[in-house]
Design a protein around this motif. Structure first.
Motif, PDB file in Angstrom:
ATOM      1  N   UNK A 187       0.846  -1.194   0.000  1.00 62.31           N
ATOM      2  CA  UNK A 187       0.000   0.000   0.000  1.00 62.31           C
ATOM      3  C   UNK A 187       0.883   1.246   0.000  1.00 62.31           C
ATOM      4  N   UNK A 188       1.942   1.219   0.825  1.00 60.82           N
ATOM      5  CA  UNK A 188       2.859   2.364   0.864  1.00 60.82           C
ATOM      6  C   UNK A 188       3.513   2.571  -0.492  1.00 60.82           C
ATOM      7  N   UNK A 189       3.913   1.488  -1.149  1.00 59.85           N
ATOM      8  CA  UNK A 189       4.531   1.583  -2.469  1.00 59.85           C
ATOM      9  C   UNK A 189       3.575   2.219  -3.478  1.00 59.85           C
ATOM     10  N   UNK A 190       2.343   1.738  -3.522  1.00 59.76           N
ATOM     11  CA  UNK A 190       1.363   2.296  -4.457  1.00 59.76           C
ATOM     12  C   UNK A 190       1.116   3.777  -4.162  1.00 59.76           C
ATOM     13  N   UNK A 191       1.079   4.130  -2.883  1.00 61.59           N
ATOM     14  CA  UNK A 191       0.856   5.528  -2.515  1.00 61.59           C
ATOM     15  C   UNK A 191       2.020   6.408  -2.955  1.00 61.59           C
ATOM     16  N   UNK A 192       3.236   5.936  -2.730  1.00 64.75           N
ATOM     17  CA  UNK A 192       4.421   6.712  -3.119  1.00 64.75           C
ATOM     18  C   UNK A 192       4.480   6.854  -4.640  1.00 64.75           C
ATOM     19  N   UNK A 193       4.154   5.795  -5.353  1.00 61.87           N
ATOM     20  CA  UNK A 193       4.107   5.901  -6.812  1.00 61.87           C
ATOM     21  C   UNK A 193       3.059   6.930  -7.236  1.00 61.87           C
ATOM     22  N   UNK A 194       1.913   6.922  -6.571  1.00 61.50           N
ATOM     23  CA  UNK A 194       0.865   7.885  -6.861  1.00 61.50           C
ATOM     24  C   UNK A 194       1.291   9.307  -6.552  1.00 61.50           C
ATOM     25  N   UNK A 195       2.020   9.490  -5.454  1.00 66.10           N
ATOM     26  CA  UNK A 195       2.513  10.820  -5.106  1.00 66.10           C
ATOM     27  C   UNK A 195       3.462  11.346  -6.179  1.00 66.10           C
ATOM     28  N   UNK A 196       4.304  10.475  -6.690  1.00 69.07           N
ATOM     29  CA  UNK A 196       5.207  10.887  -7.772  1.00 69.07           C
ATOM     30  C   UNK A 196       4.454  11.194  -9.045  1.00 69.07           C
ATOM     31  N   UNK A 197       3.463  10.367  -9.351  1.00 71.90           N
ATOM     32  CA  UNK A 197       2.662  10.576 -10.559  1.00 71.90           C
ATOM     33  C   UNK A 197       1.816  11.838 -10.477  1.00 71.90           C
ATOM     34  N   UNK A 198       1.484  12.259  -9.264  1.00 75.39           N
ATOM     35  CA  UNK A 198       0.661  13.442  -9.084  1.00 75.39           C
ATOM     36  C   UNK A 198       1.323  14.677  -9.698  1.00 75.39           C
ATOM     37  N   UNK A 199       2.655  14.667  -9.719  1.00 76.92           N
ATOM     38  CA  UNK A 199       3.429  15.751 -10.337  1.00 76.92           C
ATOM     39  C   UNK A 199       3.067  17.113  -9.753  1.00 76.92           C
ATOM     40  N   UNK A 200       2.969  17.172  -8.431  1.00 78.51           N
ATOM     41  CA  UNK A 200       2.651  18.421  -7.748  1.00 78.51           C
ATOM     42  C   UNK A 200       3.652  18.609  -6.614  1.00 78.51           C
ATOM     43  N   UNK A 201       4.170  19.812  -6.466  1.00 76.36           N
ATOM     44  CA  UNK A 201       5.164  20.098  -5.437  1.00 76.36           C
ATOM     45  C   UNK A 201       4.651  19.793  -4.030  1.00 76.36           C
ATOM     46  N   UNK A 202       3.356  19.772  -3.845  1.00 76.48           N
ATOM     47  CA  UNK A 202       2.791  19.457  -2.526  1.00 76.48           C
ATOM     48  C   UNK A 202       3.111  18.025  -2.099  1.00 76.48           C
ATOM     49  N   UNK A 203       3.515  17.168  -3.038  1.00 79.72           N
ATOM     50  CA  UNK A 203       3.872  15.776  -2.731  1.00 79.72           C
ATOM     51  C   UNK A 203       5.270  15.645  -2.143  1.00 79.72           C
ATOM     52  N   UNK A 204       6.091  16.673  -2.287  1.00 79.29           N
ATOM     53  CA  UNK A 204       7.502  16.586  -1.885  1.00 79.29           C
ATOM     54  C   UNK A 204       7.684  16.195  -0.418  1.00 79.29           C
ATOM     55  N   UNK A 205       7.004  16.809   0.545  1.00 76.58           N
ATOM     56  CA  UNK A 205       7.236  16.409   1.942  1.00 76.58           C
ATOM     57  C   UNK A 205       6.950  14.924   2.208  1.00 76.58           C
ATOM     58  N   UNK A 206       5.868  14.407   1.662  1.00 77.19           N
ATOM     59  CA  UNK A 206       5.534  12.990   1.866  1.00 77.19           C
ATOM     60  C   UNK A 206       6.567  12.090   1.196  1.00 77.19           C
ATOM     61  N   UNK A 207       7.044  12.484   0.032  1.00 79.44           N
ATOM     62  CA  UNK A 207       8.066  11.684  -0.656  1.00 79.44           C
ATOM     63  C   UNK A 207       9.377  11.708   0.120  1.00 79.44           C
ATOM     64  N   UNK A 208       9.713  12.842   0.689  1.00 85.34           N
ATOM     65  CA  UNK A 208      10.941  12.920   1.506  1.00 85.34           C
ATOM     66  C   UNK A 208      10.821  12.018   2.724  1.00 85.34           C
ATOM     67  N   UNK A 209       9.651  11.994   3.349  1.00 81.82           N
ATOM     68  CA  UNK A 209       9.453  11.086   4.500  1.00 81.82           C
ATOM     69  C   UNK A 209       9.607   9.634   4.063  1.00 81.82           C
ATOM     70  N   UNK A 210       9.118   9.315   2.874  1.00 76.18           N
ATOM     71  CA  UNK A 210       9.171   7.937   2.367  1.00 76.18           C
ATOM     72  C   UNK A 210      10.599   7.476   2.093  1.00 76.18           C
ATOM     73  N   UNK A 211      11.537   8.401   1.982  1.00 80.14           N
ATOM     74  CA  UNK A 211      12.940   7.999   1.815  1.00 80.14           C
ATOM     75  C   UNK A 211      13.448   7.241   3.042  1.00 80.14           C
ATOM     76  N   UNK A 212      12.746   7.352   4.160  1.00 74.42           N
ATOM     77  CA  UNK A 212      13.113   6.625   5.375  1.00 74.42           C
ATOM     78  C   UNK A 212      12.285   5.372   5.606  1.00 74.42           C
ATOM     79  N   UNK A 213      11.508   4.959   4.611  1.00 78.44           N
ATOM     80  CA  UNK A 213      10.649   3.776   4.751  1.00 78.44           C
ATOM     81  C   UNK A 213      11.490   2.529   5.021  1.00 78.44           C
ATOM     82  N   UNK A 214      10.960   1.552   5.771  1.00 79.70           N
ATOM     83  CA  UNK A 214      11.704   0.319   6.026  1.00 79.70           C
ATOM     84  C   UNK A 214      11.930  -0.543   4.777  1.00 79.70           C
ATOM     85  N   UNK A 215      11.106  -0.401   3.764  1.00 75.75           N
ATOM     86  CA  UNK A 215      11.228  -1.207   2.538  1.00 75.75           C
ATOM     87  C   UNK A 215      12.013  -0.449   1.472  1.00 75.75           C
ATOM     88  N   UNK A 216      13.047  -1.083   0.946  1.00 79.84           N
ATOM     89  CA  UNK A 216      13.903  -0.411  -0.030  1.00 79.84           C
ATOM     90  C   UNK A 216      13.159  -0.003  -1.299  1.00 79.84           C
TER      91      UNK A 216
END
Length: 88
Positions: free
Chosen positions: A24-53
């Motif tokens: 679910x986290x993977x699909x969400x992160x992919x969706x955040x990237x696909x959204x192509x909106x700067x508002x996604x940046x904070x959530x994507x930065x947090x996801x850089x610390x996700x337990x799954x590579x």
């Protein structure tokens, strides 16, 4: 929401990026990237610390796409690497 470019889905994608299930986290992160909106940046930065590579890799991909800057992530071997791209 992501592929549709509908920013109304941002809160839902942000919540899903914190789900217990890594798929679910993977699909969400992919969706955040696909959204192509700067508002996604904070959530994507947090996801850089996700337990799954793979979640971290897609967060880095999304950040690169949104910011135009090179982003590295910690891969499954613990190394900081750039996301793999067929176009490089």
């Amino acid at each position: 929401f992501g592929r549709l470019g509908d920013v109304r889905g941002l809160p839902l994608l942000e919540r899903a990026a914190g789900a217990a299930d890594w798929k679910v986290r993977l699909a969400a992160v992919q969706g955040l990237g696909d959204l192509a909106d700067a508002a996604s940046v904070p959530a994507l930065k947090r996801a850089l610390g996700d337990p799954e590579w793979i979640v971290r890799e897609w967060a880095a991909r999304g950040l690169e796409s949104l910011t135009g800057e090179r982003v590295t992530y910690r891969n499954q071997h613990g190394q900081d690497v750039a996301p793999y791209s067929l176009y490089r």
